[in-house]
Design a protein around this motif. Structure first.
Motif, PDB file in Angstrom:
ATOM      1  N   ARG A 112     110.061 -84.766   5.446  1.00  0.00           N
ATOM      2  CA  ARG A 112     110.951 -86.194   6.973  1.00  0.00           C
ATOM      3  C   ARG A 112     108.596 -87.206   6.630  1.00  0.00           C
ATOM      4  O   ARG A 112     108.971 -87.796   6.947  1.00  0.00           O
ATOM      5  CB  ARG A 112     110.557 -85.691   8.345  1.00  0.00           C
ATOM      6  CG  ARG A 112     112.240 -84.801   7.868  1.00  0.00           C
ATOM      7  CD  ARG A 112     112.852 -84.259   9.543  1.00  0.00           C
ATOM      8  NE  ARG A 112     114.169 -83.953   9.031  1.00  0.00           N
ATOM      9  CZ  ARG A 112     115.017 -83.249  10.115  1.00  0.00           C
ATOM     10  NH1 ARG A 112     113.878 -83.126  10.722  1.00  0.00           N
ATOM     11  NH2 ARG A 112     115.926 -83.216   9.580  1.00  0.00           N
ATOM     12  N   SER A 113     108.208 -86.788   6.720  1.00  0.00           N
ATOM     13  CA  SER A 113     106.685 -87.600   6.937  1.00  0.00           C
ATOM     14  C   SER A 113     106.713 -88.575   5.348  1.00  0.00           C
ATOM     15  O   SER A 113     105.622 -89.117   5.309  1.00  0.00           O
ATOM     16  CB  SER A 113     105.596 -86.202   6.794  1.00  0.00           C
ATOM     17  OG  SER A 113     105.073 -85.472   5.847  1.00  0.00           O
TER      18      SER A 113
ATOM     19  N   PHE B 256     104.632 -82.176  -0.859  1.00  0.00           N
ATOM     20  CA  PHE B 256     102.770 -82.903  -0.838  1.00  0.00           C
ATOM     21  C   PHE B 256     102.800 -84.026  -0.882  1.00  0.00           C
ATOM     22  O   PHE B 256     103.248 -83.957  -2.197  1.00  0.00           O
ATOM     23  CB  PHE B 256     102.213 -81.462  -0.625  1.00  0.00           C
ATOM     24  CG  PHE B 256     101.669 -80.921  -2.159  1.00  0.00           C
ATOM     25  CD1 PHE B 256     100.634 -81.724  -2.878  1.00  0.00           C
ATOM     26  CD2 PHE B 256     102.529 -80.003  -2.563  1.00  0.00           C
ATOM     27  CE1 PHE B 256     100.947 -80.830  -4.049  1.00  0.00           C
ATOM     28  CE2 PHE B 256     102.302 -79.870  -3.275  1.00  0.00           C
ATOM     29  CZ  PHE B 256     101.407 -80.295  -4.202  1.00  0.00           C
ATOM     30  N   GLN B 257     101.625 -84.918  -0.664  1.00  0.00           N
ATOM     31  CA  GLN B 257     101.442 -86.126  -1.503  1.00  0.00           C
ATOM     32  C   GLN B 257      99.643 -85.293  -2.049  1.00  0.00           C
ATOM     33  O   GLN B 257      99.596 -84.800  -1.987  1.00  0.00           O
ATOM     34  CB  GLN B 257     100.539 -86.436  -0.628  1.00  0.00           C
ATOM     35  CG  GLN B 257     100.418 -88.435  -0.889  1.00  0.00           C
ATOM     36  CD  GLN B 257      99.783 -89.371  -1.066  1.00  0.00           C
ATOM     37  OE1 GLN B 257      99.935 -89.361   0.913  1.00  0.00           O
ATOM     38  NE2 GLN B 257      99.052 -90.334  -1.271  1.00  0.00           N
TER      39      GLN B 257
ATOM     40  N   PHE C 279     113.741 -86.259  -2.953  1.00  0.00           N
ATOM     41  CA  PHE C 279     113.658 -85.010  -3.038  1.00  0.00           C
ATOM     42  C   PHE C 279     114.952 -84.367  -3.047  1.00  0.00           C
ATOM     43  O   PHE C 279     115.464 -83.614  -2.424  1.00  0.00           O
ATOM     44  CB  PHE C 279     112.294 -84.921  -2.106  1.00  0.00           C
ATOM     45  CG  PHE C 279     111.454 -84.975  -2.840  1.00  0.00           C
ATOM     46  CD1 PHE C 279     110.800 -84.945  -4.185  1.00  0.00           C
ATOM     47  CD2 PHE C 279     110.023 -84.970  -2.054  1.00  0.00           C
ATOM     48  CE1 PHE C 279     109.740 -85.801  -5.159  1.00  0.00           C
ATOM     49  CE2 PHE C 279     108.729 -85.225  -3.001  1.00  0.00           C
ATOM     50  CZ  PHE C 279     108.493 -85.319  -4.574  1.00  0.00           C
ATOM     51  N   GLY C 280     115.514 -85.223  -1.770  1.00  0.00           N
ATOM     52  CA  GLY C 280     116.491 -84.486  -0.835  1.00  0.00           C
ATOM     53  C   GLY C 280     117.969 -84.483  -1.752  1.00  0.00           C
ATOM     54  O   GLY C 280     118.342 -83.117  -1.763  1.00  0.00           O
TER      55      GLY C 280
ATOM     56  N   GLY D 106     107.608 -72.676   5.816  1.00  0.00           N
ATOM     57  CA  GLY D 106     106.347 -72.978   6.660  1.00  0.00           C
ATOM     58  C   GLY D 106     106.903 -74.562   6.829  1.00  0.00           C
ATOM     59  O   GLY D 106     107.545 -74.423   7.711  1.00  0.00           O
ATOM     60  N   SER D 107     106.242 -75.414   6.717  1.00  0.00           N
ATOM     61  CA  SER D 107     106.360 -76.504   7.337  1.00  0.00           C
ATOM     62  C   SER D 107     106.657 -77.462   6.334  1.00  0.00           C
ATOM     63  O   SER D 107     106.726 -79.299   6.411  1.00  0.00           O
ATOM     64  CB  SER D 107     105.009 -77.053   7.669  1.00  0.00           C
ATOM     65  OG  SER D 107     103.990 -77.082   6.543  1.00  0.00           O
ATOM     66  N   SER D 108     107.876 -77.075   5.344  1.00  0.00           N
ATOM     67  CA  SER D 108     107.791 -78.199   4.066  1.00  0.00           C
ATOM     68  C   SER D 108     109.278 -78.332   4.733  1.00  0.00           C
ATOM     69  O   SER D 108     109.207 -80.245   4.063  1.00  0.00           O
ATOM     70  CB  SER D 108     108.611 -77.100   3.591  1.00  0.00           C
ATOM     71  OG  SER D 108     109.528 -76.036   3.901  1.00  0.00           O
ATOM     72  N   LYS D 109     109.598 -78.652   5.819  1.00  0.00           N
ATOM     73  CA  LYS D 109     111.177 -79.933   6.296  1.00  0.00           C
ATOM     74  C   LYS D 109     109.636 -80.825   7.238  1.00  0.00           C
ATOM     75  O   LYS D 109     110.092 -81.377   6.697  1.00  0.00           O
ATOM     76  CB  LYS D 109     111.941 -78.706   6.970  1.00  0.00           C
ATOM     77  CG  LYS D 109     112.677 -79.666   7.753  1.00  0.00           C
ATOM     78  CD  LYS D 109     113.882 -78.737   8.356  1.00  0.00           C
ATOM     79  CE  LYS D 109     115.208 -80.025   8.482  1.00  0.00           C
ATOM     80  NZ  LYS D 109     116.382 -79.289   8.842  1.00  0.00           N
ATOM     81  N   ARG D 110     109.287 -80.280   7.996  1.00  0.00           N
ATOM     82  CA  ARG D 110     107.760 -80.961   8.727  1.00  0.00           C
ATOM     83  C   ARG D 110     107.444 -82.419   7.886  1.00  0.00           C
ATOM     84  O   ARG D 110     107.255 -83.254   7.735  1.00  0.00           O
ATOM     85  CB  ARG D 110     107.474 -80.527   9.420  1.00  0.00           C
ATOM     86  CG  ARG D 110     106.692 -81.881  10.315  1.00  0.00           C
ATOM     87  CD  ARG D 110     106.094 -80.851  11.205  1.00  0.00           C
ATOM     88  NE  ARG D 110     104.909 -80.395  10.578  1.00  0.00           N
ATOM     89  CZ  ARG D 110     104.826 -78.895  11.195  1.00  0.00           C
ATOM     90  NH1 ARG D 110     105.841 -78.358  11.462  1.00  0.00           N
ATOM     91  NH2 ARG D 110     103.817 -78.196  10.375  1.00  0.00           N
ATOM     92  N   ASP D 111     106.453 -81.350   6.351  1.00  0.00           N
ATOM     93  CA  ASP D 111     106.443 -82.212   5.840  1.00  0.00           C
ATOM     94  C   ASP D 111     107.196 -83.321   4.341  1.00  0.00           C
ATOM     95  O   ASP D 111     107.232 -84.307   4.334  1.00  0.00           O
ATOM     96  CB  ASP D 111     105.915 -81.844   4.385  1.00  0.00           C
ATOM     97  CG  ASP D 111     105.088 -80.627   5.123  1.00  0.00           C
ATOM     98  OD1 ASP D 111     104.388 -80.979   6.186  1.00  0.00           O
ATOM     99  OD2 ASP D 111     104.312 -79.239   4.560  1.00  0.00           O
TER     100      ASP D 111
END
Length: 122
Positions: free
Chosen positions: A21-22, A88-89, A31-32, A14-19
């Protein structure tokens, strides 16, 4: 000379990579690093099994930073790969429990990861 460790491939669902990076820089770094350790077959000291997912195959890393709480959820359940399920936050004010909408999204993405793991293991 020691051979560098072979890393398991990392798959973003899903959007986990984009999330990721935000997120704020220090949270993204933590997390990395946790994901890198998972690729090595190790576990970050802050990684704990996510409640409601059975065994320790679905892990969560929680980081408090600047009066906010952030969570990274990934699975090592499938042999030879790490799947990042959700970043996520946490915004819920009701205790430490993960909000139901996030749990539902994690369950849905876990099914996607399971299907993909079956395909790559053929």
């Amino acid at each position: 000379m020691d051979k560098p460790p072979s890393l398991k491939p990392l798959y973003w669902v899903g959007s986990s990579k984009r999330d990721l990076r935000s997120l704020p820089g220090p949270v993204e770094d933590l997390f990395g690093y946790a994901l890198y350790l998972a690729q090595e077959g190790k576990k970050h000291e802050q990684a704990k099994p996510l409640q409601g997912f059975g065994s320790a195959g679905v892990l969560e890393v929680v980081e408090d930073w600047d009066r906010s709480t952030y969570r990274a959820v990934y699975t090592v359940r499938f042999e030879g790969a790490v799947f990042v399920l959700h970043m996520f936050q946490k915004k819920s004010k009701r205790g430490a429990a993960t909000p139901k909408a996030d749990i539902d999204l994690i369950r849905e993405r876990l099914k996607v990861a399971e299907q993909f793991a079956k395909e790559i293991s053929r």
